[in-house]
Design a protein around this motif. Structure first.
Motif, PDB file in Angstrom:
ATOM      1  N   LEU A   1     -10.026   3.792  -2.854  1.00 22.01           N
ATOM      2  CA  LEU A   1      -9.350   4.474  -3.958  1.00 22.01           C
ATOM      3  C   LEU A   1      -9.102   5.943  -3.615  1.00 22.01           C
ATOM      4  N   ALA A   2     -10.092   6.583  -3.007  1.00 24.13           N
ATOM      5  CA  ALA A   2      -9.941   7.991  -2.635  1.00 24.13           C
ATOM      6  C   ALA A   2      -8.883   8.165  -1.549  1.00 24.13           C
ATOM      7  N   VAL A   3      -8.934   7.326  -0.523  1.00 21.74           N
ATOM      8  CA  VAL A   3      -7.960   7.420   0.569  1.00 21.74           C
ATOM      9  C   VAL A   3      -6.562   7.081   0.064  1.00 21.74           C
ATOM     10  N   GLY A   4      -6.453   6.058  -0.780  1.00 23.97           N
ATOM     11  CA  GLY A   4      -5.156   5.691  -1.330  1.00 23.97           C
ATOM     12  C   GLY A   4      -4.541   6.800  -2.154  1.00 23.97           C
TER      13      GLY A   4
ATOM     14  N   PHE B   1      -7.408  -3.233  -3.006  1.00 27.27           N
ATOM     15  CA  PHE B   1      -7.335  -4.684  -2.843  1.00 27.27           C
ATOM     16  C   PHE B   1      -7.267  -5.066  -1.361  1.00 27.27           C
ATOM     17  N   THR B   2      -6.513  -4.273  -0.593  1.00 25.18           N
ATOM     18  CA  THR B   2      -6.380  -4.548   0.837  1.00 25.18           C
ATOM     19  C   THR B   2      -7.712  -4.379   1.558  1.00 25.18           C
ATOM     20  N   ALA B   3      -8.432  -3.304   1.245  1.00 24.49           N
ATOM     21  CA  ALA B   3      -9.709  -3.047   1.916  1.00 24.49           C
ATOM     22  C   ALA B   3     -10.729  -4.134   1.584  1.00 24.49           C
TER      23      ALA B   3
ATOM     24  N   VAL C   1       0.818  -1.207   0.000  1.00 23.53           N
ATOM     25  CA  VAL C   1       0.000   0.000   0.000  1.00 23.53           C
ATOM     26  C   VAL C   1       0.853   1.257   0.000  1.00 23.53           C
ATOM     27  N   SER C   2       1.924   1.260   0.792  1.00 24.14           N
ATOM     28  CA  SER C   2       2.752   2.459   0.888  1.00 24.14           C
ATOM     29  C   SER C   2       3.467   2.770  -0.426  1.00 24.14           C
ATOM     30  N   ASN C   3       3.637   1.774  -1.305  1.00 25.40           N
ATOM     31  CA  ASN C   3       4.287   1.980  -2.592  1.00 25.40           C
ATOM     32  C   ASN C   3       3.311   2.476  -3.663  1.00 25.40           C
ATOM     33  N   ASN C   4       2.053   2.072  -3.535  1.00 27.21           N
ATOM     34  CA  ASN C   4       1.048   2.443  -4.523  1.00 27.21           C
ATOM     35  C   ASN C   4      -0.325   2.438  -3.848  1.00 27.21           C
TER      36      ASN C   4
ATOM     37  N   PRO D   1       1.452   7.448  -3.004  1.00 24.51           N
ATOM     38  CA  PRO D   1       1.710   7.703  -4.430  1.00 24.51           C
ATOM     39  C   PRO D   1       0.919   6.745  -5.310  1.00 24.51           C
ATOM     40  N   LEU D   2       0.684   7.159  -6.547  1.00 27.82           N
ATOM     41  CA  LEU D   2      -0.008   6.331  -7.519  1.00 27.82           C
ATOM     42  C   LEU D   2       0.887   6.139  -8.743  1.00 27.82           C
ATOM     43  N   GLY D   3       0.606   5.141  -9.505  1.00 27.46           N
ATOM     44  CA  GLY D   3       1.412   4.884 -10.707  1.00 27.46           C
ATOM     45  C   GLY D   3       1.339   3.435 -11.111  1.00 27.46           C
ATOM     46  N   ASP D   4       2.298   2.995 -11.909  1.00 32.73           N
ATOM     47  CA  ASP D   4       2.359   1.594 -12.311  1.00 32.73           C
ATOM     48  C   ASP D   4       2.489   0.711 -11.081  1.00 32.73           C
ATOM     49  N   LEU D   5       1.952  -0.483 -11.171  1.00 30.71           N
ATOM     50  CA  LEU D   5       2.018  -1.379 -10.026  1.00 30.71           C
ATOM     51  C   LEU D   5       2.530  -2.751 -10.415  1.00 30.71           C
TER      52      LEU D   5
END
Length: 298
Positions: free
Chosen positions: A161-164, A92-94, A83-86, A169-173
């Motif tokens: 999605l909003a909280v993340g 998915f975690t939630a 989660v901390s990376n993307n 950060p967002l981007g490729d995963l």
């Protein structure tokens, strides 16, 4: 006017009345304070998970220790170590965190109250006086419960999605298989996972609807459905019952993680959807048989 035109004129109001009944049922379901409270709790889970991960990783450390993309270190929900990376992994975690109990419990409450709640409130008889028919009324209740399954799942996914996006950060995963996919494809897989989770709740919905036809007390039906849910979850963890576990409606729930593999592993996903279809057919038929033969006294 010909006979065909007369028949069409008779059928049209019936279809209009059916859509009106469904619209009324959906509005009634989603306007209840209990339903809104359940959706509020579900929306709060990703917020709490996201804040916890943010606090834990605020010093630059990783949450939960070592772990793969589909496996959390320290026994946390799947994907939590990523989660901390993307921030997209928070979706998915939630879903992994709410699917074992919170989501099915909410569905069990709504499904258990569908028929029994009307009987307990004394409104079921009046619904049947209208030109609905028992089968049509039961199908309308079923459609409303399935709509809640989808809505509850999307509430968790959108909140995550909003909280993340706000906290990480967002981007490729990186998929579980170690390959990289673009953010747009990741969003597509998140939507597919949410739809899969919603479909995974169909078995609980059918079971709750059947229980709801057995009693005139909404509270009793809700408690029974949630009790059965907890019982099945416990039985699914007992090694000695491994031969029976593939037939429990909850056994393949977390198979949605296979959608984050490259290529996707479809075996358990297909088993899960097939099992939910079987539960829907069996308990849906049982609910219909019970409800159409039941004496309505309230």
């Amino acid at each position: 006017m010909s006979r065909a035109e007369t028949a069409a004129a008779v059928r049209a109001p019936r279809w209009l009345w059916t859509f009106g009944l469904l619209r009324s049922e959906l509005l009634t379901t989603f306007r209840r304070w209990r339903t809104l409270a359940l959706l509020g709790v579900l929306a709060a889970v990703p917020v709490l998970v996201g804040i916890a991960v943010r606090i834990e990783t605020g010093d630059g450390g990783s949450f939960g220790g070592p772990g793969g993309a589909g496996q959390a270190g320290g026994g946390g929900p799947a994907f939590i170590s990523q989660v901390s990376n993307n921030g997209l992994f928070l979706v998915f975690t939630a879903l992994a965190a709410t699917l074992p109990f919170f989501l099915p419990m909410a569905v069990g409450v709504v499904a258990g109250d569908a028929i029994a709640g009307e009987a307990g409130a004394g409104t079921l008889r009046y619904l049947l006086v209208a030109p609905a028919g028992r089968t049509r009324l039961l199908l309308t209740k079923c459609a409303a419960v399935l709509a809640f399954c989808l809505a509850a799942t999307l509430v968790v996914a959108v909140s995550a999605l909003a909280v993340g996006a706000l906290l990480f950060p967002l981007g490729d995963l990186t998929t579980i298989s170690g390959t990289r996919i673009g953010y747009a494809e990741g969003l597509g897989r998140a939507l597919l996972i949410a739809l899969t989770v919603a479909a995974s709740l169909v078995g609980v919905a059918a079971l709750g609807l059947f229980v709801s036809t057995l009693t005139g007390s909404g509270i009793a039906a809700m408690a029974t459905t949630v009790g059965l849910l907890i019982t099945v979850q416990i039985l699914d963890q007992i090694p000695q019952l491994h031969a029976l576990q593939p037939y429990f409606f909850s056994h393949y729930w977390l198979s949605f993680a296979d959608l984050m593999r490259e290529p996707v592993y479809w075996d358990d996903l297909v088993r899960n959807l097939g099992l939910q279809t079987l539960y829907a057919a069996v308990f849906g038929s049982a609910a219909w048989a019970r409800f159409t033969a039941k004496d309505i006294t309230a």
